[in-house]
Design an enzyme around this catalytic site. Structure first.
Site, PDB file in Angstrom:
ATOM      1  N   HIS A 168      -1.499  -0.656   6.433  1.00  0.00           N
ATOM      2  CA  HIS A 168      -1.050  -1.033   7.666  1.00  0.00           C
ATOM      3  C   HIS A 168      -0.757  -2.387   7.723  1.00  0.00           C
ATOM      4  O   HIS A 168      -0.403  -3.009   6.575  1.00  0.00           O
ATOM      5  CB  HIS A 168      -2.434  -1.898   7.777  1.00  0.00           C
ATOM      6  N   ASP A 172      -6.621   5.702  11.376  1.00  0.00           N
ATOM      7  CA  ASP A 172      -6.397   7.096  11.311  1.00  0.00           C
ATOM      8  C   ASP A 172      -6.443   8.334  10.926  1.00  0.00           C
ATOM      9  O   ASP A 172      -6.559   9.498  11.332  1.00  0.00           O
ATOM     10  CB  ASP A 172      -4.322   7.089  12.643  1.00  0.00           C
TER      11      ASP A 172
HETATM   12  C1  SDX Z   1      -2.291   1.628  13.883  1.00  0.00           C
HETATM   13  O1  SDX Z   1      -0.658  -1.942  14.231  1.00  0.00           O
HETATM   14  C2  SDX Z   1      -1.442  -1.926  14.690  1.00  0.00           C
HETATM   15  O2  SDX Z   1      -2.519  -2.997  14.982  1.00  0.00           O
HETATM   16  C3  SDX Z   1      -1.458  -0.600  14.348  1.00  0.00           C
HETATM   17  C4  SDX Z   1      -3.130   0.163  14.994  1.00  0.00           C
HETATM   18  C5  SDX Z   1      -4.064  -0.747  15.704  1.00  0.00           C
HETATM   19  O3  SDX Z   1      -4.652   0.011  15.705  1.00  0.00           O
HETATM   20  O4  SDX Z   1      -3.152  -0.521  17.285  1.00  0.00           O
HETATM   21  O5  SDX Z   1      -3.483   0.182  13.551  1.00  0.00           O
HETATM   22  C6  SDX Z   1      -2.626   1.677  14.516  1.00  0.00           C
HETATM   23  O6  SDX Z   1      -0.762   2.442  13.623  1.00  0.00           O
HETATM   24  C7  SDX Z   1      -2.807   2.519  11.960  1.00  0.00           C
HETATM   25  C8  SDX Z   1      -0.545   3.423  11.543  1.00  0.00           C
HETATM   26  C9  SDX Z   1      -1.406   4.972  11.884  1.00  0.00           C
HETATM   27  N1  SDX Z   1      -0.137   4.763  11.082  1.00  0.00           N
HETATM   28  C10 SDX Z   1      -0.009   5.361   9.444  1.00  0.00           C
HETATM   29  O7  SDX Z   1      -0.743   5.899   9.087  1.00  0.00           O
HETATM   30  C11 SDX Z   1       1.453   6.622   8.640  1.00  0.00           C
HETATM   31  C12 SDX Z   1       1.541   5.681   7.600  1.00  0.00           C
HETATM   32  N2  SDX Z   1       1.687   4.746   6.701  1.00  0.00           N
HETATM   33  C13 SDX Z   1       2.852   3.836   7.192  1.00  0.00           C
HETATM   34  O8  SDX Z   1       4.042   4.272   7.941  1.00  0.00           O
HETATM   35  C14 SDX Z   1       2.994   2.205   7.140  1.00  0.00           C
HETATM   36  O9  SDX Z   1       1.430   1.916   6.415  1.00  0.00           O
HETATM   37  C15 SDX Z   1       2.950   1.025   8.745  1.00  0.00           C
HETATM   38  C16 SDX Z   1       3.590   1.865   9.285  1.00  0.00           C
HETATM   39  C17 SDX Z   1       1.359   1.357   9.200  1.00  0.00           C
HETATM   40  C18 SDX Z   1       2.468  -0.414   7.907  1.00  0.00           C
HETATM   41  O10 SDX Z   1       4.530  -0.307   7.727  1.00  0.00           O
HETATM   42  P1  SDX Z   1       4.781  -1.661   6.559  1.00  0.00           P
HETATM   43  O11 SDX Z   1       3.662  -2.801   7.573  1.00  0.00           O
HETATM   44  O12 SDX Z   1       6.549  -1.615   8.017  1.00  0.00           O
HETATM   45  O13 SDX Z   1       5.082  -1.305   5.720  1.00  0.00           O
HETATM   46  P2  SDX Z   1       6.338  -0.540   5.225  1.00  0.00           P
HETATM   47  O14 SDX Z   1       6.465   0.684   5.164  1.00  0.00           O
HETATM   48  O15 SDX Z   1       7.513  -1.972   5.013  1.00  0.00           O
HETATM   49  O16 SDX Z   1       5.486  -0.445   3.432  1.00  0.00           O
HETATM   50  C19 SDX Z   1       5.609  -1.380   2.544  1.00  0.00           C
HETATM   51  C20 SDX Z   1       5.399  -0.528   1.045  1.00  0.00           C
HETATM   52  C21 SDX Z   1       6.685   0.369   0.765  1.00  0.00           C
HETATM   53  O17 SDX Z   1       7.017   0.127  -0.477  1.00  0.00           O
HETATM   54  P3  SDX Z   1       8.016  -0.095  -1.535  1.00  0.00           P
HETATM   55  O18 SDX Z   1       9.479  -0.086  -0.176  1.00  0.00           O
HETATM   56  O19 SDX Z   1       7.308  -1.522  -1.340  1.00  0.00           O
HETATM   57  O20 SDX Z   1       8.007  -0.165  -2.299  1.00  0.00           O
HETATM   58  O21 SDX Z   1       4.562   0.699   1.335  1.00  0.00           O
HETATM   59  C22 SDX Z   1       4.884   1.796   1.103  1.00  0.00           C
HETATM   60  C23 SDX Z   1       6.611   1.743   1.671  1.00  0.00           C
HETATM   61  O22 SDX Z   1       6.734   2.791   1.237  1.00  0.00           O
HETATM   62  N3  SDX Z   1       3.730   2.394   1.802  1.00  0.00           N
HETATM   63  C24 SDX Z   1       3.447   3.621   1.359  1.00  0.00           C
HETATM   64  C25 SDX Z   1       2.645   4.178   3.099  1.00  0.00           C
HETATM   65  N4  SDX Z   1       2.823   2.708   3.893  1.00  0.00           N
HETATM   66  C26 SDX Z   1       3.371   2.114   3.150  1.00  0.00           C
HETATM   67  N5  SDX Z   1       3.940   4.871   0.644  1.00  0.00           N
HETATM   68  C27 SDX Z   1       3.532   5.448   0.992  1.00  0.00           C
HETATM   69  N6  SDX Z   1       2.367   6.149   1.941  1.00  0.00           N
HETATM   70  C28 SDX Z   1       2.130   5.399   3.232  1.00  0.00           C
HETATM   71  N7  SDX Z   1       1.287   5.758   4.094  1.00  0.00           N
END
Ligand code: SDX
Length: 428
Positions: A307, A364
């Site tokens: 998140h 989610d």
């Molecule tokens: C919602 O913003 C809100 O409030 C949203 C929400 C709401 O109520 O409106 O809470 C609802 O959208 C919840 C999130 C739902 N999405 C997912 O579950 C999809 C999976 N999660 C991700 O794609 C990710 O965690 C996000 C999109 C939620 C957050 O992305 P960020 O903050 O941009 O973080 P990032 O993508 O830069 O990740 C940081 C690191 C990265 O690794 P490094 O480059 O540092 O090595 O964490 C890793 C990412 O690769 N990472 C994951 C991961 N999420 C982040 N690795 C594996 N699995 C994951 N799910």
């Protein structure tokens, strides 16, 4: 004395105001930065940038705190109803009994959609994604309420648009579901409250009266409350920026629905169930899939994990996880993917990759398991997220208008080609 931040640029020192919110959050106010310094800031994805000052929802990502208008989500999920929380978010205070009754009555008078709306429903291929239908249908509502197109509506006109939007959303959502089954739609009935009415339009039958299980009604209220707002998330920010051009409520909400559709945002609840099903079909080897999620060469992500704001736990995920066991037990359902989800969470929370990146289950991760237990198909999950988030979007849109915020228009840093002269095609 007001706190300031000092910025030293090109041997000059600039003082920038620091503002502090009611929960102690601090920001450097850069609204005059370019005028003072000629510089803009750059923050791709707005990870460090506040877009507004809001009194609607407070999140503390480190502490796992979520409050709507100051009320903790745990109390609202336990004690309130979705329509009471909708009132709280939109109008700013918990309603008195009379105010809630009047709100429910107003909504019940606007639950019907114009019969001509059915032509839009009939235009969609039967298996088209419900989120694509929902964003189109909500935008189409503006065709039937031209008064909503009037910029700078009076407060009463604005409130009428809000009431119609909330009231008709439940009808549109349930009709999308009915049309996907090829079933006749069920019309709203004023004898029901908002959530019961939605469930009756969704699961009711033309041929017989169907009694909606109170367990389902309670679970639906809780899920909708937990999704109702989440401050400046991707879709709420979209609703605000579209509304900032004086676009009408239907166009603004339709844009929010489109933003929510993405699997990185609200579309994750559908992606989680699809992921869990794939792991189940693959033999349930959670270690294999955790390794895939960690592998930078593998596009697979653990959907429902991570998140932008919550870096310890998502309080909503905690509540939903607990509700999962309770609801499935009450409904006598044993869903194997719940056990897979729990195993994934257990393994991930011990794995340095997830711990170092502060990746925890978000709202989610478990919600789809309950939606499925309530009888919804997977492709309806994000539509249910939109139904829950509607009051939050409206509250954000209303606050932006009441505060007379300027049209949203971010700056950029240009990194493209410079000083090119046109070359005739014959010479390219
Ligand atoms: C919602 O913003 C809100 O409030 C949203 C929400 C709401 O109520 O409106 O809470 C609802 O959208 C919840 C999130 C739902 N999405 C997912 O579950 C999809 C999976 N999660 C991700 O794609 C990710 O965690 C996000 C999109 C939620 C957050 O992305 P960020 O903050 O941009 O973080 P990032 O993508 O830069 O990740 C940081 C690191 C990265 O690794 P490094 O480059 O540092 O090595 O964490 C890793 C990412 O690769 N990472 C994951 C991961 N999420 C982040 N690795 C594996 N699995 C994951 N799910």
């Amino acid at each position: 004395m007001a706190q300031t931040a000092q910025l030293i640029l090109d041997d000059k020192t600039f003082e920038l105001p620091v503002i502090e919110g009611t929960e102690g959050e601090k920001a450097i106010d850069i609204s005059k930065l370019r005028d003072q310094t000629g510089y803009v800031t750059l923050d791709i994805g707005y990870k460090n940038t506040g877009a507004t000052k809001s009194a609607i929802t407070f999140l503390d990502g480190e502490q796992g705190i979520l409050k709507y208008r100051g009320y903790p989500i745990e109390q609202l999920a336990e004690k309130s109803s979705f329509i009471e929380v909708a009132y709280l978010l939109i109008y700013g205070e918990l309603p008195t009994a009379d105010q809630l009754k009047a709100f429910q009555y107003e909504l019940s008078r606007h639950t019907l959609v114009h019969e001509d709306m059915k032509k839009f429903f009939d235009g969609f291929p039967s298996k088209s994604h419900p989120m694509g239908q929902l964003s189109s249908l909500v935008s189409a509502l503006s065709a039937f309420y031209p008064e909503s197109l009037k910029p700078s509506q009076t407060n009463e006109e604005l409130n009428q648009s809000i009431i119609k939007m909330v009231a008709k959303m439940a009808t549109v959502v349930s009709w999308i579901y009915k049309k996907s089954l090829g079933h006749p739609v069920i019309y709203p009935q004023n004898k029901y409250d908002y959530v019961t009415n939605f469930l009756n339009m969704t699961f009711g039958q033309r041929t017989e009266d169907v009694t909606i299980d109170p367990v389902v009604i309670d679970a639906m209220n809780k899920l909708l409350i937990l999704h109702a707002d989440h401050e400046q998330n991707c879709s709420a920010s979209t609703v605000r920026i579209v509304g900032s051009s004086d676009s009408n409520i239907y166009a603004s909400v339709s844009a929010g629905i489109s933003a929510l559709w993405g699997p990185l945002h609200g579309g994750a609840n559908q992606a989680v169930i699809e992921m869990l099903e794939k792991i189940k079909e693959d033999g349930g080897d959670t270690d294999k899939w955790i390794a895939k999620a960690k592998d930078k060469n593998d596009p697979f992500r653990l959907m429902g994990f991570g998140h932008r704001v919550y870096k310890n736990f998502d309080p909503r995920a905690k509540i939903i996880k607990k509700a999962c066991d309770d609801i499935l037990e009450k409904l006598g359902i044993n869903d194997e993917v719940l056990e897979i989800a729990k195993r994934l969470e257990e393994v991930a929370l011990k794995d340095p990759y997830f711990v170092e990146r502060k990746l925890y289950p978000n709202v989610d991760f478990y919600s789809g398991i309950i939606y499925r237990a309530l009888g919804f198909p997977t492709d309806m999950f994000t539509v249910l997220f939109a139904l829950g988030r509607l009051p939050g979007w409206i509250a954000q849109w209303k606050e932006m208008k009441e505060n007379k915020e300027p049209i949203g228009r971010p700056r950029q840093i240009y990194v493209g080609a410079t000083d090119k002269d046109y070359v005739d095609i014959a010479n390219r």
